[in-house]
Design an enzyme around this catalytic site. Structure first.
Site, PDB file in Angstrom:
ATOM      1  N   PRO A  60       0.794  -1.099  -0.027  1.00  8.58           N
ATOM      2  CA  PRO A  60       0.042  -0.050   0.033  1.00  8.58           C
ATOM      3  C   PRO A  60       0.718   1.409  -0.123  1.00  8.58           C
ATOM      4  O   PRO A  60       1.891   1.147   0.718  1.00  8.58           O
ATOM      5  CB  PRO A  60      -0.622  -0.083   1.185  1.00  8.58           C
ATOM      6  CG  PRO A  60      -0.897  -1.454   1.707  1.00  8.58           C
ATOM      7  CD  PRO A  60       0.470  -2.102   1.197  1.00  8.58           C
ATOM      8  N   GLU A  61       0.472   2.138  -0.926  1.00  6.05           N
ATOM      9  CA  GLU A  61       1.295   3.427  -0.851  1.00  6.05           C
ATOM     10  C   GLU A  61       0.512   4.315  -0.165  1.00  6.05           C
ATOM     11  O   GLU A  61      -0.427   4.285   0.403  1.00  6.05           O
ATOM     12  CB  GLU A  61       1.535   3.817  -2.352  1.00  6.05           C
ATOM     13  CG  GLU A  61       2.147   2.590  -3.107  1.00  6.05           C
ATOM     14  CD  GLU A  61       2.932   3.015  -4.186  1.00  6.05           C
ATOM     15  OE1 GLU A  61       3.315   4.447  -4.420  1.00  6.05           O
ATOM     16  OE2 GLU A  61       3.314   2.256  -5.026  1.00  6.05           O
ATOM     17  N   LYS A  94       2.648   6.542   5.442  1.00  8.70           N
ATOM     18  CA  LYS A  94       2.056   5.142   5.535  1.00  8.70           C
ATOM     19  C   LYS A  94       1.504   4.750   6.708  1.00  8.70           C
ATOM     20  O   LYS A  94       1.255   3.796   7.028  1.00  8.70           O
ATOM     21  CB  LYS A  94       2.876   4.272   5.055  1.00  8.70           C
ATOM     22  CG  LYS A  94       3.361   4.706   3.242  1.00  8.70           C
ATOM     23  CD  LYS A  94       4.458   3.687   2.852  1.00  8.70           C
ATOM     24  CE  LYS A  94       4.835   4.112   1.490  1.00  8.70           C
ATOM     25  NZ  LYS A  94       5.629   2.929   0.900  1.00  8.70           N
TER      26      LYS A  94
END
Length: 275
Positions: free
Chosen positions: A2-3, A55
């Protein structure tokens, strides 16, 4: 992995659904969270807010407690109505927060802890984050300075370091290096200021586009898009396209393995190595 845009959207969804609701039940497979729950129960606390920093996803609870989670490679947050079928295996549910209206579940998330708000503001990993490209007043000059000073082997590694710039991940790394025509394994010192500005400015534009709600709805069927094309086979310039022709010059895309299971993709013609 996931970014930053994924974490931002997850936080926004959780904020809209959960803010102001009371946790009626808390379950976890993570011992560090269970220990806190036994000492100071999570059930009965109100979810005050959910936000993202780089993040890291931060869920603020009443009683001066913050749940910090990081998705790492495979983690994700889901939200369901009570009784709705889960879209991931129950064995992967690491954190389950139940409220009267929604159930929030963190799947395959092991990097998680409860901290006080004061401790969060001095948290080594959170405070070390570089400028966040999703923030309106992001300091791109500071991000450029940090990239220059990072002890990275090459530019591909440098822009992935969250201490340099927060939010960019492996997909955007390869895509931005292609868009700015920079060979991924070039030493940082060989990259000009203009090229760094290209990476940061285009990175900011792309990551913000991918959290814009209208753009996200339009691209739902094909996922993250950097080319502007809705053809699923042409949504990204280089990432995930090894051996396929470059969409600009036709040269076959190359790939190489990096640390932590990441891969880098590039066009050897458009991003020719530097002398």
């Amino acid at each position: 992995m996931p970014e930053g845009d994924t974490i931002f959207r997850a936080a926004r969804t959780l904020q809209r659904a959960l803010a102001g609701l009371v946790v009626t039940r808390f379950d976890t497979q993570l011992s560090q969270l269970a220990t806190v729950d036994r000492r100071a129960p999570i059930a009965g606390r109100t979810i005050d807010a959910v936000s993202a920093r780089g993040k890291h996803l931060l869920m603020e609870l009443s009683g001066d407690l913050v749940l910090r989670t990081h998705m790492r490679m495979h983690g994700s947050w889901h939200i369901y109505k009570p009784g709705e079928r889960w879209r991931a295996p129950r064995r992967d549910a690491r954190i389950v927060l139940t409220t009267s209206e929604w159930i929030a579940i963190a799947f395959s998330v092991n990097d998680a802890e409860f901290v006080t708000r004061a401790a969060l503001e001095h948290h080594a990993r959170v405070t070390a984050l570089g400028p966040d490209l999703l923030v309106d007043d992001v300091d791109l000059a500071e991000a450029r300075r940090r990239i220059r000073e990072t002890p990275a082997r090459h530019i591909a590694e440098a822009i992935l370091r969250q201490q340099s710039v927060a939010g960019l991940g492996n997909v955007f790394k390869s895509e931005l290096l292609f868009l700015c025509k920079i060979p991924p394994f070039a030493p940082v010192a060989s990259v000009t200021d203009a090229e760094l500005d290209c990476l940061l400015e285009r990175g900011r534009a792309l990551i913000r586009l991918n959290v814009d709600e209208h753009a996200v709805i339009a691209a739902t069927r094909v996922g993250r898009v950097t080319t502007g094309r809705l053809n699923p086979r042409e949504k990204l310039w280089v990432y995930g396209r090894p051996g396929l022709p470059c969409l600009e010059c036709g040269t076959r895309i190359q790939t190489a393995s990096e640390t932590e299971g990441r891969r880098t993709y590039w066009c050897p013609s458009c991003q020719a190595p530097r002398a």
